[in-house]
Write a protein that holds these residues in place. Structure first.
Motif, short mmCIF file in Angstrom:
data_model
loop_
_atom_site.label_atom_id
_atom_site.label_comp_id
_atom_site.label_asym_id
_atom_site.label_seq_id
_atom_site.Cartn_x
_atom_site.Cartn_y
_atom_site.Cartn_z
N SER A 1 24.72 6.81 -4.78
CA SER A 1 24.62 6.61 -6.22
C SER A 1 23.51 7.48 -6.81
N PRO A 2 23.43 7.56 -8.16
CA PRO A 2 22.33 8.29 -8.81
C PRO A 2 20.95 7.72 -8.49
N LEU A 3 20.89 6.47 -8.05
CA LEU A 3 19.61 5.87 -7.70
C LEU A 3 18.90 6.68 -6.62
N ALA A 4 19.67 7.24 -5.69
CA ALA A 4 19.08 8.01 -4.59
C ALA A 4 18.46 9.31 -5.06
N ARG A 5 18.80 9.77 -6.27
CA ARG A 5 18.29 11.04 -6.78
C ARG A 5 17.10 10.88 -7.72
N LEU A 6 16.62 9.66 -7.91
CA LEU A 6 15.45 9.47 -8.77
C LEU A 6 14.23 10.14 -8.13
N GLY A 7 13.49 10.88 -8.95
CA GLY A 7 12.39 11.67 -8.43
C GLY A 7 11.06 10.95 -8.45
N LEU B 1 0.83 -1.20 0.00
CA LEU B 1 0.00 0.00 0.00
C LEU B 1 0.87 1.26 0.00
N LEU B 2 1.95 1.22 0.75
CA LEU B 2 2.86 2.37 0.78
C LEU B 2 3.55 2.55 -0.58
N ALA B 3 3.89 1.44 -1.22
CA ALA B 3 4.61 1.51 -2.49
C ALA B 3 3.77 2.09 -3.61
N ALA B 4 2.46 1.98 -3.50
CA ALA B 4 1.58 2.54 -4.52
C ALA B 4 1.46 4.05 -4.40
N ARG B 5 1.95 4.62 -3.28
CA ARG B 5 1.77 6.06 -3.04
C ARG B 5 3.06 6.83 -2.77
N LEU B 6 3.91 6.30 -1.88
CA LEU B 6 5.06 7.08 -1.42
C LEU B 6 6.04 7.46 -2.51
N PRO B 7 6.46 6.54 -3.42
CA PRO B 7 7.44 6.95 -4.44
C PRO B 7 6.95 8.10 -5.31
N GLY B 8 5.64 8.13 -5.62
CA GLY B 8 5.10 9.21 -6.43
C GLY B 8 4.97 10.52 -5.68
N ARG B 9 5.04 10.47 -4.36
CA ARG B 9 4.93 11.70 -3.56
C ARG B 9 6.28 12.20 -3.05
N LEU B 10 7.12 11.27 -2.63
CA LEU B 10 8.40 11.65 -2.02
C LEU B 10 9.60 11.45 -2.93
N GLY B 11 9.41 10.73 -4.03
CA GLY B 11 10.52 10.41 -4.91
C GLY B 11 10.97 8.98 -4.72
N HIS B 12 11.28 8.31 -5.84
CA HIS B 12 11.68 6.91 -5.76
C HIS B 12 13.00 6.72 -5.03
N GLY B 13 13.97 7.59 -5.27
CA GLY B 13 15.27 7.46 -4.62
C GLY B 13 15.22 7.61 -3.12
N PRO B 14 14.65 8.72 -2.60
CA PRO B 14 14.58 8.87 -1.14
C PRO B 14 13.82 7.75 -0.45
N VAL B 15 12.75 7.26 -1.07
CA VAL B 15 11.98 6.17 -0.48
C VAL B 15 12.83 4.90 -0.41
N LEU B 16 13.56 4.61 -1.47
CA LEU B 16 14.41 3.42 -1.49
C LEU B 16 15.45 3.45 -0.37
N VAL B 17 16.15 4.54 -0.25
CA VAL B 17 17.24 4.63 0.73
C VAL B 17 16.70 4.55 2.16
N ALA B 18 15.67 5.33 2.45
CA ALA B 18 15.14 5.36 3.81
C ALA B 18 14.52 4.02 4.21
N ALA B 19 13.74 3.43 3.32
CA ALA B 19 13.09 2.16 3.64
C ALA B 19 14.10 1.05 3.83
N ALA B 20 15.13 1.01 2.98
CA ALA B 20 16.15 -0.03 3.11
C ALA B 20 16.94 0.13 4.41
N ALA B 21 17.28 1.36 4.76
CA ALA B 21 18.08 1.59 5.97
C ALA B 21 17.32 1.16 7.23
N VAL B 22 16.06 1.58 7.34
CA VAL B 22 15.28 1.25 8.54
C VAL B 22 14.89 -0.23 8.54
N GLY B 23 14.44 -0.73 7.39
CA GLY B 23 13.99 -2.12 7.31
C GLY B 23 15.09 -3.12 7.57
#
Length: 422
Positions: free
Chosen positions: A406-412, A280-302
């Motif tokens: 990496s550039p992955l973190a800057r994906l919008g 449910l979060l994946a259907a919304r958060l990347p489009g609101r916060l950016g794919h890169g920031p979501v990836l980094v934050a979710a991976a670090a905490v998870g």
């Protein structure tokens, strides 16, 4: 299957997608049930040591290293529905045979190794095929929602399967548990063959040279794209240390914390609801916060939350509750990462290369899992279960570090499309 169709129905009104999703869900549940039945059977009935368990897990994961790149070429050249149906039948036959042998004379460790390798090999083909099939089945604008649904069922199966397999092995018998895995693959086969939309495979030009050239095309595409290249490195680091973590974890829960099979199943099953939350979060958060920031934050905490499991002591109710919370968070944020990564890969890859790029990333990530399982087993045998679990869980944090640098973190919020595609 056409990549783009006019008048495309909404996702859940598309009968082919519903059928695909049902078959993929049953297949993933069968795969992850069988993966845990074999190790738990070895631990509970054959009394294997940590090093032997590491070998068993490594044998089941070895096809990821040996076959993944070839699987990508084969999937890009064949009808994905055919690949998925045949691999379902093959895995059902392998597990069904194992169940019969168990009823007649009892499964040996050698038999478990053989079954694990066969199921693992066919699972490589199925997993690459279902990812490529989804891209051919749906237009690009529906992929994120579709991936959320598919990855939700896959992640739920990753934990629901172990919980189901562990419960059946403990409460019923090993042959019944193995047979249940076979039945799930038969169920998947029945759903997959009901897909009606025809898919034209790419023209075949057999030959070893061409296959190697096609593998090279997939590798070259990934290496030249900075974001996909980072996905490979981050996935490799995560899968290596996750495999080591799970090898220690499966022994840590019953032998260090002295938890019962039911308590272990309950704790592991918490990842299932977590996966649903993550979808449910994946259907919304990347489009609101950016794919890169979501990836980094979710991976670090998870990934970081798994360190908490190694700090637990005793088998009290509080310990079980803490494990449930840890697995819930791990499942939710891991699912968020999985769906977002798949959306990035699919968006950056031309349709003609989907199978090979998926296989390349699978090879780079899951190919290291056998080595991780062996490492986790050896570390647990020589340094102790708690130390092995803590060290392995800490190693998973290398993945978000690689993504953050990496550039992955800057994906919008909006992902680019590959040049010339569609």
């Amino acid at each position: 299957m056409s990549s783009v169709r006019s008048g495309t129905p909404p996702l859940w009104r598309d009968s082919d997608f519903r059928t695909f999703w049902a078959g993929q869900t049953a297949s993933q549940l069968g795969e992850h049930t069988s993966l845990v039945v074999l190790p738990l059977l070895a631990v509970l009935t054959l009394d294997v040591g940590a090093d032997q368990l590491g070998v068993l897990r490594a044998v089941g994961q070895a096809p990821q290293l040996l076959l993944a790149l070839f699987a990508g070429v084969w999937v890009d050249r064949w009808r994905t529905r055919t690949v998925m149906a045949l691999t379902d039948l093959g895995r059902a036959l392998a597990l069904g045979t194992a169940a019969v042998v168990a009823l007649l004379s009892g499964l040996s460790l050698a038999a478990l190794l053989a079954v694990a390798f066969v199921v693992g090999s066919l699972s490589v083909l199925f997993d690459v095929a279902y990812q490529a099939c989804l891209v051919r089945l749906l237009p690009r604008e529906q992929l994120l929602r579709a991936n959320s649904a598919v990855e939700a069922s896959r992640s739920a199966a990753q934990i629901g399967g172990p919980a189901l397999g562990g419960t059946m092995t403990t409460l019923l018998s090993a042959p019944i548990a193995v047979a249940a895995g076979a039945a799930l693959f038969v169920t998947s086969f029945g759903a997959i063959i009901r897909m009606r939309r025809r898919e034209e495979p790419a023209p075949r030009s057999p030959g070893r040279t061409l296959i190697l050239r096609q593998i090279h095309e997939g590798l070259r595409f990934v290496v030249r794209d900075a974001s996909l290249r980072t996905v490979c490195f981050a996935s490799g680091a995560f899968q290596f240390f996750l495999a080591a973590t799970m090898t220690a974890y499966l022994l840590f829960l019953p032998r260090e914390l002295h938890l019962s099979g039911a308590a272990i199943g309950l704790a592991l099953a918490a990842t299932g609801p977590g996966a649903l939350i993550g979808s449910l979060l994946a259907a919304r958060l990347p489009g609101r916060l950016g794919h890169g920031p979501v990836l980094v934050a979710a991976a670090a905490v998870g990934d970081g939350v798994m360190l908490g499991a190694g700090a637990l002591r005793g088998g009290s109710t509080g310990t079980v509750v803490a494990l449930i919370a840890i697995n819930l968070v791990f499942g939710a944020l891991g699912q968020l990462v999985n769906v977002t990564i798949m959306a990035v890969r699919q968006a950056l890859t031309p349709v003609a290369l989907q199978g090979r790029v998926a296989a390349t990333i699978t090879f780079a990530g899951m190919g290291l899992a056998p080595l991780g399982s062996l490492t986790g087993g050896l570390l647990a045998a020589h340094a102790g279960l708690r130390t092995a679990l803590l060290v392995s869980a800490a190693g998973m944090l290398l993945s978000p570090v690689l993504m953050a640098s990496s550039p992955l973190a800057r994906l919008g919020r909006t992902l680019p499309s590959p040049d010339g595609d569609r």
